[in-house]
Scaffold this motif. Structure first.
Motif: not given
Length: 98
Positions: A39-43, A46-48, A87-91, A93-95
């Protein structure tokens, strides 16, 4: 036609230094990361997806249970652009947030 020019080798190298866990693979950059559970992976995905949609720049995402692999390249430019590094930097952040 691409909205962003291709990065130089020096720009790519400098950009990768600032990113956590990203590696160059041919004409793209990639990162694999584990989330706490499925579930955390899917969150994270979704954020990405929401961030990518806002940027109009979409990663390739591979989901294997809790392991996520992101691959970025600006296909319309034929390689790596600033969009990929942003986008990599944003990913990253989401991780970190999930």
């Amino acid at each position: 036609m691409s909205r962003s020019p291709l990065l130089t080798e020096d720009e790519i190298t400098a950009g990768l230094v600032r990113l956590d866990g990203w590696h160059r693979r041919d004409g793209s950059i990639t990162r694999t990361a584990d989330a706490a559970d499925f579930p955390a992976a899917i969150r994270v995905v979704v954020a990405v997806a929401e961030a990518a949609e806002a940027m109009d720049h979409h990663p390739d995402i591979d989901i294997r249970w809790r392991t996520l692999t992101f691959t970025l390249s600006t296909h319309s430019a034929g390689g790596l652009t600033d969009l990929d590094l942003r986008l990599a930097a944003r990913i990253d952040q989401e991780l970190a947030a999930h």
